[in-house]
Design an enzyme around this catalytic site. Sequence first.
Site, PDB file in Angstrom:
ATOM      1  N   LYS A 129      42.457  36.463  34.026  1.00 60.88           N
ATOM      2  CA  LYS A 129      41.904  37.069  35.244  1.00 60.88           C
ATOM      3  C   LYS A 129      43.038  37.274  36.240  1.00 60.88           C
ATOM      4  CE  LYS A 129      37.851  38.232  37.072  1.00 60.88           C
ATOM      5  NZ  LYS A 129      36.581  38.612  36.406  1.00 60.88           N
ATOM      6  N   ASP A 169      36.675  44.198  38.737  1.00 55.70           N
ATOM      7  CA  ASP A 169      35.833  43.089  39.210  1.00 55.70           C
ATOM      8  C   ASP A 169      35.532  43.461  40.670  1.00 55.70           C
ATOM      9  OD1 ASP A 169      34.907  40.197  38.314  1.00 55.70           O
ATOM     10  OD2 ASP A 169      35.593  39.947  40.352  1.00 55.70           O
TER      11      ASP A 169
END
Length: 449
Positions: A129, A169
């Site tokens: 991430k 995201d």
Amino acid sequence: MSTASEYIESVLEGLKVRNPGELEFQEAVVGVLDSLAPVLEQHPEYQEAAILERIVEPERAVHFRVPWVDDEGKTHVNRGYRFQFNSALGPYKGGLRFHPTVSASIVKFLGFEQIFKNALTGQQIGGGKGGADFDPHGRSDQEIMRFCQSFMTGLFRHIGHFTDIPAGDIGVGGREIGYLFGQYKKLANGFEAGVLTGKGLDWGGSLIRTEATGYGLVAFTREMLKTRGEDFEGQTVSVSGSGNVAIYSIEKLQQLGAKPVTISDSSGWVYDADGIDLELLKDIKEVKRGRVADYVAARPNAELHTDGSIWSVPVDVALPCATQHELNGEDARTLIKNGVKAVGEGANMPTDAEGVEVFEASDVLYGPGKAANAGGVAVSALEMQQNSARQSWTREDVAQRLDDIMVNIHAQCVDASERYAGNSSDYVTGSNAAGFVKVADAMLAQGVL
Ligand code: NDP
Ligand code: 2IT
């Protein structure tokens, strides 16, 4: 050898010492490891190979400076991150978040969760991430472009289609992926389509990727309801957020005959008893990049709330789709008192630790994010497959594959819940155990790395 519980406790103590003050990361790790005692009892080889100590430590972390110039000529500096957490099952895969609250702790919690989510998809992808503490709100397209170009200049040498594949995201959607991809292409001197997912449809993107997280969330929740002989027809649903995941959850809910009645953003939440007007919502959020107040201005019967909780609205199903810690213990108790049957997490860790305990102690069907919102990254993996084959699959084909993947994730959770929790509806234990065993076995097979 210590017992499984003692082993878990000692790893958690070490984690707190090595990652001081990183509360979100610690919470995410506790949330997974707390489920694993029965798994470790059945697999002493994991403890012997120090799988837990290794799995909580990212394989690699990159921090970088992101300088950029705004439309007035002022220079700003943000901090960029990429945590490459685990590559046992495939190249690192996971989104990028641009939001002022982004910190190492936030990116690590998201990267850690991503390991197990990606394992559940069965798509041979590792976990990672990234993001930046940049606030895109109110910025012009040109400012967003300059920020994305600077961010990618810092990141590009660390990613690649066999190494690490970022995606969107919070704060990173199709527009940002376009600017990020353009800069990567320029720096790498090559059109490496599979280095990012969520691309535009004419240059390597996949149909249904935009819809995937929301559609997948509704499919997973549908499967949970099915275990109790129920479906979505006629159910009232609260959805939080009004971004990518919320919008396409609402679209699929309406297709299945349910009635979503709420949305939110950081300025407040809306209750629309007539049901959310999806076309209006898309126009305000996707085209005009507006606020929920603009929605209420166009819908006289809808109510705008700037205090109280969105979870106070009595509903059959609740789908938190905004951000972490948006649903606390009190919210969970209110939902249960009002008769909620199922909660499916579109966001990552939207329910705080107390809220999870409340749901776990009830008979509400509670689908944690790493299982329920895995449809987004699953279709990202399908996008990578299409890129490798230089193909574009049809909408129907991708939608069917997504549905099959979500049905399969639900079945894995039920199986692992039966095996490790002794009942079929502990989706917390089920998702953690099923994802963990795949990663742990691959780590054992690949040696001490
Ligand atoms: P978007 O940026 O499209 O939308 C985010 C929404 O949540 C916006 O309505 C935003 O409101 C609201 N929100 C964000 N932060 C806050 C906050 N601190 N307080 C109140 N509201 C907030 O993001 P996505 O829809 O893509 O992501 C939503 C969630 O889903 C995240 O938890 C993400 O990690 C998760 N997720 C996303 C996937 C994807 O494929 N996109 C896949 C799996 C999970 P505002 O505009 O006012 O900030
Ligand atoms: O949290 C997530 O799973 C995402 N933001 C999607 C990641 C991806 O690589 O598609």
